[in-house]
Design a protein around this motif. Structure first.
Motif, mmCIF file in Angstrom:
data_model
loop_
_atom_site.group_PDB
_atom_site.id
_atom_site.type_symbol
_atom_site.label_atom_id
_atom_site.label_comp_id
_atom_site.label_asym_id
_atom_site.label_seq_id
_atom_site.Cartn_x
_atom_site.Cartn_y
_atom_site.Cartn_z
ATOM 1 N N ILE A 66 -3.996 16.395 -3.696
ATOM 2 C CA ILE A 66 -4.921 15.266 -3.836
ATOM 3 C C ILE A 66 -4.246 14.012 -3.311
ATOM 4 C CG2 ILE A 66 -6.254 13.836 -5.440
ATOM 5 C CD1 ILE A 66 -6.397 16.234 -7.314
ATOM 6 N N ASN A 67 -4.946 13.261 -2.479
ATOM 7 C CA ASN A 67 -4.411 12.034 -1.911
ATOM 8 C C ASN A 67 -4.752 10.835 -2.800
ATOM 9 O OD1 ASN A 67 -3.226 12.911 0.708
ATOM 10 N ND2 ASN A 67 -5.323 13.587 1.098
ATOM 11 N N TYR A 68 -3.771 9.979 -3.009
ATOM 12 C CA TYR A 68 -3.968 8.739 -3.750
ATOM 13 C C TYR A 68 -3.480 7.572 -2.889
ATOM 14 C CZ TYR A 68 -4.406 11.702 -7.914
ATOM 15 O OH TYR A 68 -4.797 12.651 -8.827
ATOM 16 N N ARG A 69 -4.295 6.544 -2.805
ATOM 17 C CA ARG A 69 -3.865 5.319 -2.132
ATOM 18 C C ARG A 69 -3.826 4.202 -3.163
ATOM 19 N NH1 ARG A 69 -8.024 3.859 0.776
ATOM 20 N NH2 ARG A 69 -8.453 1.884 -0.299
ATOM 21 N N ILE A 70 -2.655 3.647 -3.358
ATOM 22 C CA ILE A 70 -2.470 2.571 -4.329
ATOM 23 C C ILE A 70 -2.290 1.267 -3.563
ATOM 24 C CG2 ILE A 70 -0.995 1.660 -6.172
ATOM 25 C CD1 ILE A 70 -0.249 4.613 -6.766
ATOM 26 N N ASP A 71 -3.158 0.309 -3.842
ATOM 27 C CA ASP A 71 -3.086 -1.015 -3.217
ATOM 28 C C ASP A 71 -2.754 -2.058 -4.279
ATOM 29 O OD1 ASP A 71 -4.243 -0.753 -0.301
ATOM 30 O OD2 ASP A 71 -5.542 0.466 -1.571
ATOM 31 N N VAL A 119 -6.873 1.844 -6.962
ATOM 32 C CA VAL A 119 -6.518 3.231 -6.675
ATOM 33 C C VAL A 119 -7.669 3.852 -5.909
ATOM 34 C CG1 VAL A 119 -5.944 5.482 -7.637
ATOM 35 C CG2 VAL A 119 -5.074 3.408 -8.733
ATOM 36 N N ASN A 120 -7.388 4.299 -4.704
ATOM 37 C CA ASN A 120 -8.411 4.854 -3.812
ATOM 38 C C ASN A 120 -9.590 3.896 -3.651
ATOM 39 O OD1 ASN A 120 -6.881 7.163 -3.390
ATOM 40 N ND2 ASN A 120 -7.905 8.325 -5.002
ATOM 41 N N GLY A 121 -9.262 2.618 -3.527
ATOM 42 C CA GLY A 121 -10.272 1.613 -3.261
ATOM 43 C C GLY A 121 -11.021 1.098 -4.473
ATOM 44 N N LYS A 160 0.853 -1.189 0.000
ATOM 45 C CA LYS A 160 0.000 0.000 0.000
ATOM 46 C C LYS A 160 0.892 1.244 0.000
ATOM 47 C CE LYS A 160 -3.662 0.069 2.561
ATOM 48 N NZ LYS A 160 -4.536 0.110 3.764
ATOM 49 N N ASN A 192 0.843 5.504 -0.207
ATOM 50 C CA ASN A 192 0.054 6.734 -0.101
ATOM 51 C C ASN A 192 0.832 7.887 -0.703
ATOM 52 O OD1 ASN A 192 -2.473 6.073 1.489
ATOM 53 N ND2 ASN A 192 -0.921 5.210 2.845
ATOM 54 N N ILE A 198 -0.140 8.944 -12.180
ATOM 55 C CA ILE A 198 -0.306 9.337 -10.776
ATOM 56 C C ILE A 198 1.036 9.754 -10.195
ATOM 57 C CG2 ILE A 198 -0.944 8.543 -8.467
ATOM 58 C CD1 ILE A 198 -2.995 6.705 -9.767
#
Length: 424
Positions: free
Chosen positions: A79-84, A97-99, A71, A73, A111
């Motif tokens: 702008i926040n991006y969360r990559i899983d 990306v962002n869930g 994961k 961040n 990104i």
């Protein structure tokens, strides 16, 4: 753009890791084979979906486990991006990306932009053309989604064409498999196999039409009963060649622009590195021009059938590096080749800034130990204004140079300790 944090579970030698990064310089030091490079690898994978190493995804999963999780961040322009990323030994990786799960790897590009510099990169000048094409593809895929799409499509067509040229009877007997079509892109980009690099949505691709895949599945099937008919094979080759021209011309033109944009920057960077003693010229050696691509395919059709392989197209491109008229690939000294490789990486940083309007993240994997002091100093000068992650076996040299280290971590046996909380 700043990478704020990284979480790992059963990734390489990390059972669990949760680490935050400074927006400046982050230094990871410790002995060899302790896990320093694995952190940089995870960051690179989070930004590109792939390892910088030529490995399969299943090799990244911690020994004895069946899955791994990553994961990342990222903060980009507020702008926040969360990559899983979810890796499985027996299944394709999943990326969100962002869930929200992404269907195409290209959706991840744009990104973040990362530049990885390792001791292996110092050999890009003297090594084979495939490594220099890989450099082009990695950088352009991060900067240009259209290029990514053209490259994926081009490589899956060239893969099918090569199968047909090598063994026409067997190729026509085989059923259409869209997974095979995408495999060569993954191989060219990072050396991993398709099943380890494309998400499970790939199975749905077989329902796409000729506009997306460039070849009508029904037409292929109609040829299966006539494998001995030369005209049918020629017809199929014409279909492949038409698609190669469509996607290949885009690749060639974007590579031309990229090298043109890079040329002036690398000349200046190399002059600074060598105190004006050398002029470095980078040239794009096209196998064929965009304008001549279609005609060249036609002229070489019989030769390709005799050779059993595709001989024309951007998959056979190269880049040359010349210093004062000398081709460094063949006649440059080791010092000249390393200087040119360093100039190339420094130029990547500046070009990424100009193209995206944002700073890339620089990943330096034990590269300082491979450079002499003058080259170390030149590289470290570039670090000040961008987020950087450095691995090394010790920090004495950095302290001696009074190099600013915003956060320092000690790495040992898959454990990371924040060694100094205050800026140095």
């Amino acid at each position: 753009m700043v990478i704020e944090s990284l979480e790992l579970q059963d990734f390489r030698n990390y059972e669990n890791l949760n680490i935050t990064f400074d927006k400046g310089t982050n230094v990871f030091y410790g002995g060899n084979a302790q896990g320093k490079t694995n952190i940089l690898e995870a960051v690179f994978m989070g930004c590109t979906s792939k390892s910088h190493r030529a490995v399969k995804d299943r090799d990244i999963i911690r020994f004895g486990e069946d899955e791994a999780h990553l994961k990342l961040n990222i903060l980009k322009r507020d702008i926040n991006y969360r990559i899983d990323i979810h890796l499985k030994k027996q299944k394709a990786k999943g990326i969100a990306v962002n869930g929200v799960s992404i269907r195409k790897i290209s959706d991840l590009f744009g990104i973040a932009n990362v530049i990885f510099f390792s001791p292996e990169d110092l050999g890009i000048i003297k090594n084979g053309p495939s490594e220099r094409r890989r450099f082009l593809d990695i950088e352009l895929c991060q900067l240009d989604r259209i290029y990514t799409s053209d490259l994926i499509n081009y490589n899956r067509v060239i893969d099918q064409k090569n199968k047909l040229l090598k063994d026409p009877s067997q190729a026509l007997k085989c059923s259409f498999d869209p997974a095979d079509f995408l495999g060569s892109f993954v191989s060219e980009f990072s050396g991993v196999s398709l099943n380890d690099s494309v998400n499970s949505d790939i199975n749905s691709l077989s329902n796409q039409n000729v506009d997306n895949f460039g070849i009508n599945i029904v037409n292929v099937g109609s040829l299966q009963g006539n494998v001995g008919n030369k005209s049918d094979i020629d017809t199929l080759l014409e279909i492949y060649n038409s698609q190669l021209v469509t996607y290949g011309t885009g690749i060639i033109r974007r590579r031309e622009k990229f090298i043109s944009d890079l040329s002036g920057i690398i000349k200046r960077k190399h002059s600074e590195l060598t105190s004006g003693g050398e002029e470095l010229v980078i040239k794009y050696e096209k196998n064929v021009t965009a304008e001549d691509f279609e005609e060249s395919l036609r002229k070489n059709a019989e030769r390709e059938k005799r050779m059993g392989m595709s001989l024309v197209g951007p998959h056979r491109d190269d880049i040359s590096f010349e210093v004062n008229g000398i081709d460094l690939r063949h006649f440059g000294s080791q010092g000249q080749q390393r200087s040119a490789a360093l100039s190339l990486k420094l130029s990547e940083i500046e070009l990424a800034k100009e193209t995206t309007g944002d700073d890339p993240v620089l990943l330096l994997d034990d590269v300082l130990s491979e450079l002499d002091r003058s080259r170390q100093t030149m590289l470290l000068k570039q670090v000040g204004n961008i987020q950087t992650m450095i691995t090394c076996t010790g920090i004495d040299d950095l302290l001696e140079k009074q190099f600013p280290m915003d956060r320092v971590y000690f790495v040992e046996k898959g454990k990371v300790r924040n060694d100094r909380s205050e800026k140095l």
